[in-house]
Motif scaffolding. Structure first.
Motif, mmCIF file in Angstrom:
data_model
loop_
_atom_site.group_PDB
_atom_site.id
_atom_site.type_symbol
_atom_site.label_atom_id
_atom_site.label_comp_id
_atom_site.label_asym_id
_atom_site.label_seq_id
_atom_site.Cartn_x
_atom_site.Cartn_y
_atom_site.Cartn_z
ATOM 1 N N HIS A 90 9.897 32.938 -2.850
ATOM 2 C CA HIS A 90 9.367 33.650 -4.004
ATOM 3 C C HIS A 90 8.251 34.598 -3.599
ATOM 4 O O HIS A 90 8.154 35.722 -4.114
ATOM 5 N N ILE A 91 7.390 34.143 -2.674
ATOM 6 C CA ILE A 91 6.303 34.994 -2.192
ATOM 7 C C ILE A 91 6.867 36.223 -1.492
ATOM 8 O O ILE A 91 6.376 37.339 -1.652
ATOM 9 N N GLY A 92 7.942 36.013 -0.709
ATOM 10 C CA GLY A 92 8.578 37.126 -0.012
ATOM 11 C C GLY A 92 9.179 38.135 -0.959
ATOM 12 O O GLY A 92 9.046 39.347 -0.769
ATOM 13 N N LEU A 93 9.827 37.648 -2.037
ATOM 14 C CA LEU A 93 10.410 38.542 -3.033
ATOM 15 C C LEU A 93 9.326 39.345 -3.745
ATOM 16 O O LEU A 93 9.481 40.541 -3.998
ATOM 17 N N PHE A 94 8.197 38.663 -4.061
ATOM 18 C CA PHE A 94 7.099 39.357 -4.726
ATOM 19 C C PHE A 94 6.495 40.421 -3.816
ATOM 20 O O PHE A 94 6.162 41.519 -4.260
ATOM 21 N N ALA A 95 6.362 40.079 -2.513
ATOM 22 C CA ALA A 95 5.812 41.040 -1.553
ATOM 23 C C ALA A 95 6.711 42.270 -1.441
ATOM 24 O O ALA A 95 6.221 43.398 -1.322
ATOM 25 N N ASP A 96 8.028 42.057 -1.483
ATOM 26 C CA ASP A 96 8.963 43.184 -1.424
ATOM 27 C C ASP A 96 8.850 44.075 -2.663
ATOM 28 O O ASP A 96 9.108 45.281 -2.592
ATOM 29 N N MET A 97 8.470 43.469 -3.784
ATOM 30 C CA MET A 97 8.365 44.222 -5.037
ATOM 31 C C MET A 97 7.056 44.998 -5.152
ATOM 32 O O MET A 97 6.977 45.964 -5.919
ATOM 33 N N LEU A 98 6.029 44.593 -4.403
ATOM 34 C CA LEU A 98 4.699 45.175 -4.563
ATOM 35 C C LEU A 98 4.674 46.707 -4.452
ATOM 36 O O LEU A 98 4.033 47.375 -5.280
ATOM 37 N N PRO A 99 5.358 47.309 -3.442
ATOM 38 C CA PRO A 99 5.328 48.781 -3.369
ATOM 39 C C PRO A 99 5.915 49.436 -4.612
ATOM 40 O O PRO A 99 5.405 50.461 -5.083
ATOM 41 N N TYR A 100 6.973 48.829 -5.171
ATOM 42 C CA TYR A 100 7.607 49.402 -6.354
ATOM 43 C C TYR A 100 6.735 49.197 -7.597
ATOM 44 O O TYR A 100 6.713 50.052 -8.488
ATOM 45 N N ILE A 101 6.008 48.074 -7.647
ATOM 46 C CA ILE A 101 5.057 47.867 -8.737
ATOM 47 C C ILE A 101 3.973 48.945 -8.679
ATOM 48 O O ILE A 101 3.590 49.522 -9.698
ATOM 49 N N GLY A 102 3.498 49.222 -7.461
ATOM 50 C CA GLY A 102 2.479 50.256 -7.290
ATOM 51 C C GLY A 102 2.984 51.629 -7.681
ATOM 52 O O GLY A 102 2.284 52.397 -8.354
ATOM 53 N N LEU B 252 13.024 46.041 -11.035
ATOM 54 C CA LEU B 252 12.093 45.125 -11.694
ATOM 55 C C LEU B 252 10.649 45.464 -11.342
ATOM 56 O O LEU B 252 9.769 45.423 -12.211
ATOM 57 N N GLY B 253 10.402 45.807 -10.076
ATOM 58 C CA GLY B 253 9.052 46.174 -9.670
ATOM 59 C C GLY B 253 8.556 47.416 -10.387
ATOM 60 O O GLY B 253 7.402 47.476 -10.833
ATOM 61 N N LEU B 254 9.422 48.418 -10.516
ATOM 62 C CA LEU B 254 9.059 49.639 -11.227
ATOM 63 C C LEU B 254 8.763 49.347 -12.697
ATOM 64 O O LEU B 254 7.843 49.928 -13.288
ATOM 65 N N ILE B 255 9.549 48.440 -13.300
ATOM 66 C CA ILE B 255 9.331 48.073 -14.698
ATOM 67 C C ILE B 255 7.968 47.421 -14.879
ATOM 68 O O ILE B 255 7.190 47.784 -15.770
ATOM 69 N N VAL B 256 7.657 46.447 -14.012
ATOM 70 C CA VAL B 256 6.387 45.721 -14.129
ATOM 71 C C VAL B 256 5.207 46.677 -14.013
ATOM 72 O O VAL B 256 4.292 46.679 -14.845
ATOM 73 N N GLY B 257 5.212 47.513 -12.982
ATOM 74 C CA GLY B 257 4.112 48.457 -12.790
ATOM 75 C C GLY B 257 3.999 49.451 -13.925
ATOM 76 O O GLY B 257 2.890 49.745 -14.405
#
Length: 255
Positions: A5-17, A209-214
């Motif tokens: 889960h931590i790895g998936l979240f880390a992968d999403m971080l750039p897209y959240i930003g 999903l990362g883009l949506i969250v950010g």
């Protein structure tokens, strides 16, 4: 499982930003979320234009809903302008989505990148010349039709085309930004439906999903900033970034 889960979240971080920064600018200026995200997906990551545009529009279903509600709360929406843009924008967006999904990605990609480069240069010029000479708002319907078509076919452009034109015509900035952002929600719903019917839903997960969250997190702040942001430097900066990243994508395509 926790490490996964931590790895998936880390992968999403750039897209959240990316989603956060793009929506913050979009909410403040009424433009740039689609072109920023699409330029990075197509020009930097090499994603097929139809898939990139589909991802961006699915994300915008959430970000524009949040942004529209925020602009409504801030009383930034003009009813007459909203209704004048709504139907033509949806028609143009639907036509652009059908066109993009019916053309081979390798053929259309250079044209999309060229279009995004021109949008970037256009924004730089608008930023340097802002504010334009005040004129009454005209040709709202055709403007919505063209803006919707280019937004779907190019993966972004509703804001740069429609918002910039209305601002140059002299319409009150916060009303332009709020109304254009509210119409964009209905535009993205229509365009996303076409893309999902044409290419399916499976390829739209992951970074989406990362883009949506950010984007959703940034939407209220963007609407608040619409009344206070210094338009000229931000508009110029967005144009410079889009031009450089699009040219890089063209270089990678032909290099």
């Amino acid at each position: 499982m926790e490490l996964e889960h931590i790895g998936l979240f880390a992968d999403m971080l750039p897209y959240i930003g990316i989603g956060f920064a793009a929506q913050l600018i979009d909410g403040a200026l009424g433009m740039a979320f689609g072109v920023i995200c699409n330029t990075l997906l197509v020009g930097i990551l090499g994603m097929p234009p139809a898939l990139a545009s589909a991802k961006v529009h699915v994300v915008e279903c959430f970000t524009t809903a949040s942004s529209g509600i925020s602009h409504l709360y801030q009383r930034n929406i003009d009813r007459k302008l909203f209704l004048g843009l709504l139907v033509p924008g949806v028609i143009g967006g639907t036509a652009g989505a059908y066109l993009l999904t019916s053309i081979d990605a390798s053929v259309v990609r250079p044209f999309v990148l060229g279009y995004l480069t021109l949008i970037g240069i256009y924004l730089v010029i608008k930023g340097l010349r802002h504010p334009g000479k005040p004129r009454p708002a005209r040709h709202v319907g055709p403007l919505g039709l063209v803006g919707g078509f280019l937004d779907a076919a190019g993966g972004g452009g509703w804001g740069p085309v429609v918002t910039s034109n209305l601002l140059v015509q002299g319409v009150e900035p916060r009303k332009v930004i709020g109304s254009v952002s509210a119409v964009e929600f209905f535009l993205t719903i229509a365009v996303s439906a076409v893309f999902i019917l044409q290419i399916g839903i499976a390829d739209l997960v992951g970074p989406t999903l990362g883009l949506i969250v950010g984007g959703v997190i940034a939407a209220p702040a963007g609407a608040y900033a619409a009344r206070r942001v210094a338009v000229k430097p931000l508009l110029t900066l967005v144009g410079v970034v889009l031009t450089i990243t699009s040219l890089l994508g063209i270089w990678r395509t032909f290099g």
